[in-house]
Design a protein around this motif. Structure first.
Motif, short mmCIF file in Angstrom:
data_model
loop_
_atom_site.label_atom_id
_atom_site.label_comp_id
_atom_site.label_asym_id
_atom_site.label_seq_id
_atom_site.Cartn_x
_atom_site.Cartn_y
_atom_site.Cartn_z
N GLY A 101 0.79 -1.22 0.00
CA GLY A 101 0.00 0.00 0.00
C GLY A 101 0.82 1.26 0.00
N GLU A 102 0.31 2.26 0.71
CA GLU A 102 0.92 3.59 0.72
C GLU A 102 2.32 3.57 1.31
OE1 GLU A 102 1.01 7.53 -0.34
OE2 GLU A 102 -0.55 6.02 -0.76
N GLU A 103 2.53 2.73 2.32
CA GLU A 103 3.84 2.67 2.95
C GLU A 103 4.90 2.18 1.97
OE1 GLU A 103 6.07 0.53 6.78
OE2 GLU A 103 3.88 0.45 6.55
N ARG A 104 4.55 1.17 1.17
CA ARG A 104 5.50 0.66 0.18
C ARG A 104 5.77 1.71 -0.90
NH1 ARG A 104 6.15 -2.14 -4.59
NH2 ARG A 104 7.75 -3.77 -4.52
N LYS A 105 4.73 2.43 -1.31
CA LYS A 105 4.90 3.47 -2.32
C LYS A 105 5.88 4.54 -1.84
CE LYS A 105 2.26 6.87 -5.01
NZ LYS A 105 0.91 7.44 -5.25
N LYS A 106 5.73 4.96 -0.57
CA LYS A 106 6.63 5.96 0.00
C LYS A 106 8.05 5.43 0.06
CE LYS A 106 3.22 8.44 2.82
NZ LYS A 106 2.81 8.81 4.20
N VAL A 108 9.43 3.11 -1.86
CA VAL A 108 9.99 3.03 -3.21
C VAL A 108 10.43 4.41 -3.69
CG1 VAL A 108 9.46 2.57 -5.64
CG2 VAL A 108 8.72 0.96 -3.87
N THR A 109 9.56 5.41 -3.49
CA THR A 109 9.89 6.78 -3.89
C THR A 109 11.12 7.28 -3.15
OG1 THR A 109 7.55 7.27 -4.31
CG2 THR A 109 9.03 9.14 -4.05
N GLY A 110 11.16 7.02 -1.84
CA GLY A 110 12.30 7.44 -1.05
C GLY A 110 13.59 6.76 -1.48
N THR A 111 13.49 5.48 -1.84
CA THR A 111 14.66 4.73 -2.27
C THR A 111 15.21 5.29 -3.57
OG1 THR A 111 13.89 2.69 -1.21
CG2 THR A 111 15.51 2.46 -2.98
N VAL A 112 14.32 5.58 -4.52
CA VAL A 112 14.75 6.14 -5.81
C VAL A 112 15.45 7.48 -5.60
CG1 VAL A 112 13.94 7.06 -8.01
CG2 VAL A 112 12.99 4.93 -7.14
#
Length: 278
Positions: A101-106, A108-112
């Motif tokens: 969900g939203e936690e994984r999206k954040k 992934v974005t943070g990792t990139v």
């Protein structure tokens, strides 16, 4: 292999006082580089500059100064420490990648974003090292050579187009970050006075959009090179600033962007003084 132990070790490294102090040096290095680029851009705008208004031009300018070479060695170490500091940040984002969900999206974005910062800091460190060791040279013309080489790859034109879109996206994000004041998350505001916070906000509101415009122009030039299949159309930061100069009211526009880049440099000094606490 004990990956959890390695992650813990990296996390401890990221939180160590020694590494934090070196990372502060890296942030100061970023500030110096941006101030030098701004100075070169102002010289370009007002007809007094012949060097490249980009990272290599900034390093070359520094290398020519008294004690410039020793300072470049210090910047090399600081920028590498800054890269390691960001790598340590990745260890805190790994658990989020396994969520949903939203936690994984954040996560992934943070990792990139973090990986992109690592690449930039390593690139700057390598550039500083080359000039410190006497092997640095201007990047003028290197962008076209690189793009021409990529064009020769299978799907190279497509890859150049993707790179252009990424740069434009990063530029737009910088503008958004400046407008929304998201950059304040990078500052430990609790340690600042009310006056300092206002100053930091103004610097970020000016600096991030200015840098975003410059990056978006670089991406636009790269995209035009992909569309026309002409590597000569590609250019780096120096070419982007020269493109701004050739636009209507170019001298005023380039001056504003240069002042904004200088503001970004001063903002980096405040980041070094009040780094965010995680």
């Amino acid at each position: 292999m004990n990956t959890s132990g390695g992650a813990a070790a990296a996390g401890r490294a990221g939180n160590s006082d020694a590494l934090e102090h070196l990372a502060r040096v890296g942030l100061i290095a970023l500030g110096i580089v941006h101030l030098l680029i701004a100075w070169l851009a102002l010289q370009l705008a007002w007809g007094g500059g012949s060097g490249s208004a980009d990272q290599s031009g900034a390093m070359a300018t520094l290398a020519e100064q008294p004690l410039g070479k020793p300072l470049l060695w210090v910047l090399t170490v600081g920028l590498l420490a800054l890269a390691v500091w960001q790598l340590a940040e990745l260890t805190r984002k790994v658990p989020g990648l396994r969520s949903t969900g939203e936690e994984r999206k954040k996560a992934v974005t943070g990792t990139v974003k973090t990986v992109a910062k690592v690449v930039v800091y390593v690139f700057l460190a390598i550039t500083a090292f080359r000039f410190a060791s006497g092997g640095g040279q201007s990047s003028s013309g290197q962008e076209q050579q690189t793009v021409a080489g990529v064009f020769a790859w299978p799907g190279g034109r497509f890859l150049v187009g993707i790179a252009a879109l990424v740069l434009i996206g990063v530029g737009v994000y910088h503008v958004h970050k400046g407008v929304t004041k998201r950059f304040m998350k990078e500052i430990d505001a609790a340690q600042t006075s009310a006056g300092e916070r206002r100053t930091i906000e103004r610097l970020g509101q000016v600096g991030y959009p200015a840098k975003g415009v410059a990056l978006a122009v670089v991406g636009g030039l790269l995209g035009w090179a992909a569309v026309t299949f002409d590597a000569a159309k590609a250019s780096g930061l120096d070419g982007a600033l020269r493109t701004l100069l050739e636009a209507p009211f170019g001298k005023a526009l380039l001056t504003l962007v240069a002042l904004g880049i200088a503001a970004f440099g001063v903002f980096a000094f405040f980041r070094a003084r009040y780094p965010e606490r995680t």
